[in-house]
Design a protein around this motif. Sequence first.
Motif, PDB file in Angstrom:
ATOM      1  N   THR A 158      -0.725   4.827 -18.615  1.00 25.30           N
ATOM      2  CA  THR A 158      -0.705   3.773 -17.597  1.00 25.30           C
ATOM      3  C   THR A 158       0.736   3.487 -17.225  1.00 25.30           C
ATOM      4  OG1 THR A 158      -0.648   1.990 -19.252  1.00 25.30           O
ATOM      5  CG2 THR A 158      -2.809   2.708 -18.481  1.00 25.30           C
TER       6      THR A 158
ATOM      7  N   ASP B  49       3.315   0.910 -14.474  1.00 26.50           N
ATOM      8  CA  ASP B  49       3.459  -0.146 -13.470  1.00 26.50           C
ATOM      9  C   ASP B  49       4.042   0.478 -12.206  1.00 26.50           C
ATOM     10  OD1 ASP B  49       4.707  -2.331 -11.895  1.00 26.50           O
ATOM     11  OD2 ASP B  49       4.116  -3.579 -13.586  1.00 26.50           O
ATOM     12  N   TRP B  50       3.406   0.231 -11.064  1.00 27.13           N
ATOM     13  CA  TRP B  50       3.807   0.876  -9.814  1.00 27.13           C
ATOM     14  C   TRP B  50       5.261   0.581  -9.432  1.00 27.13           C
ATOM     15  CZ3 TRP B  50       5.624  -1.947  -5.695  1.00 27.13           C
ATOM     16  CH2 TRP B  50       5.331  -3.316  -5.678  1.00 27.13           C
TER      17      TRP B  50
ATOM     18  N   LYS C 201      -3.289   6.081 -14.885  1.00 29.07           N
ATOM     19  CA  LYS C 201      -3.631   4.889 -14.116  1.00 29.07           C
ATOM     20  C   LYS C 201      -2.357   4.184 -13.664  1.00 29.07           C
ATOM     21  CE  LYS C 201      -6.150   0.490 -14.259  1.00 29.07           C
ATOM     22  NZ  LYS C 201      -6.935  -0.448 -15.098  1.00 29.07           N
ATOM     23  N   ILE C 202      -2.307   3.848 -12.382  1.00 29.84           N
ATOM     24  CA  ILE C 202      -1.185   3.100 -11.821  1.00 29.84           C
ATOM     25  C   ILE C 202      -1.690   1.706 -11.463  1.00 29.84           C
ATOM     26  CG2 ILE C 202       0.673   3.106 -10.115  1.00 29.84           C
ATOM     27  CD1 ILE C 202       0.525   5.629 -11.866  1.00 29.84           C
ATOM     28  N   SER C 203      -1.016   0.696 -11.951  1.00 32.75           N
ATOM     29  CA  SER C 203      -1.445  -0.670 -11.691  1.00 32.75           C
ATOM     30  C   SER C 203      -0.237  -1.600 -11.755  1.00 32.75           C
ATOM     31  CB  SER C 203      -2.517  -1.093 -12.708  1.00 32.75           C
ATOM     32  OG  SER C 203      -3.105  -2.321 -12.335  1.00 32.75           O
ATOM     33  N   GLU C 204      -0.506  -2.898 -11.892  1.00 30.35           N
ATOM     34  CA  GLU C 204       0.568  -3.893 -12.034  1.00 30.35           C
ATOM     35  C   GLU C 204       0.351  -4.625 -13.340  1.00 30.35           C
ATOM     36  OE1 GLU C 204       1.824  -7.963  -9.760  1.00 30.35           O
ATOM     37  OE2 GLU C 204       1.742  -6.147  -8.532  1.00 30.35           O
ATOM     38  N   TYR C 205       1.335  -4.532 -14.238  1.00 29.76           N
ATOM     39  CA  TYR C 205       1.148  -5.042 -15.585  1.00 29.76           C
ATOM     40  C   TYR C 205       2.052  -6.211 -15.950  1.00 29.76           C
ATOM     41  CZ  TYR C 205      -1.597  -0.829 -16.073  1.00 29.76           C
ATOM     42  OH  TYR C 205      -2.544   0.145 -15.892  1.00 29.76           O
TER      43      TYR C 205
ATOM     44  N   PHE D 201       2.501   1.605  -3.508  1.00 34.29           N
ATOM     45  CA  PHE D 201       1.513   2.023  -4.506  1.00 34.29           C
ATOM     46  C   PHE D 201       1.185   3.506  -4.347  1.00 34.29           C
ATOM     47  CE2 PHE D 201      -2.429   2.339  -6.801  1.00 34.29           C
ATOM     48  CZ  PHE D 201      -2.308   1.417  -7.824  1.00 34.29           C
TER      49      PHE D 201
ATOM     50  N   GLU E 299       2.006   6.324  -7.150  1.00 33.21           N
ATOM     51  CA  GLU E 299       0.936   7.161  -7.695  1.00 33.21           C
ATOM     52  C   GLU E 299       1.251   8.640  -7.509  1.00 33.21           C
ATOM     53  OE1 GLU E 299      -3.817   6.607  -7.843  1.00 33.21           O
ATOM     54  OE2 GLU E 299      -2.964   6.731  -5.826  1.00 33.21           O
TER      55      GLU E 299
ATOM     56  N   LYS F 167       0.833  -1.203   0.000  1.00 29.09           N
ATOM     57  CA  LYS F 167       0.000   0.000   0.000  1.00 29.09           C
ATOM     58  C   LYS F 167       0.868   1.253   0.000  1.00 29.09           C
ATOM     59  CE  LYS F 167      -4.166  -1.937   2.129  1.00 29.09           C
ATOM     60  NZ  LYS F 167      -5.039  -1.988   3.334  1.00 29.09           N
TER      61      LYS F 167
END
Length: 231
Positions: free
Chosen positions: A168, A170-171, A150-154, A124, A128, A121
């Motif tokens: 987009t 990757d965090w 957008k921040i995510s896991e790719y 992330f 962000e 957390k």
Amino acid sequence: MKNNFEIKINRSSRRNSVALIVKDNTLYVKAPFYISENTINNIITIKNKWITKKFAEDKILRGQPIIKYNNGDILLFKGKQYKLNVKEFSSNRAELTNNFLNIYINGSYQNKGIIKDTLFKWYFFESEYNLNKTVTYYKNLMNVSVNNIKISEYKSKWGSCNKTKKLTFDWRIIMASEQVIRYLVVHELSHIRHPNHSCSFWSNVESFMPDFNIHRKWLSKNGKFLLRYFG
């Protein structure tokens, strides 16, 4: 030639070339409809050395995570190393102090699940915050507009920019240095004006980051290490 891995072929009318992707002990082949199976097999035979290398790398990526969530584990943040320091507290949170990344958890310091959740957390949130801040700076400098971030896991990409100007990321890029993060942002923002990797695109990247190739090569060499850092 007999292969010791599974091959999955995906044909598309939109493709005009053959692409090979190695993932999870499977070779994915993307090909146009007009390419025969014999031609695909010949390509696989010719690229056998490259495929073998990629399977070896994929095996590493699917190996054990580097982080065990124990005190003293080395954590990466913005290109610097910090030691994990877990402490029991009344609430779950994380903070950087000197050379330590302190994780405060409401429970036993041996509870790996809480440690991992609190750590993720924090990462992330920081990713962000820093990526939004960096995008804001460079979009103003480059005079381009962005509609969404957008921040995510790719796992398969560090960043992207689509035709609706949605970025987009990757965090896990937050583990790289600030210069590498800036390069990634400039790269994706350059796609707003140049939706390909043409000479004009790279010239645009270079105009805002003259030493971009250093950071590009670093990410290419070390990206897979970052991707498997947390397993």
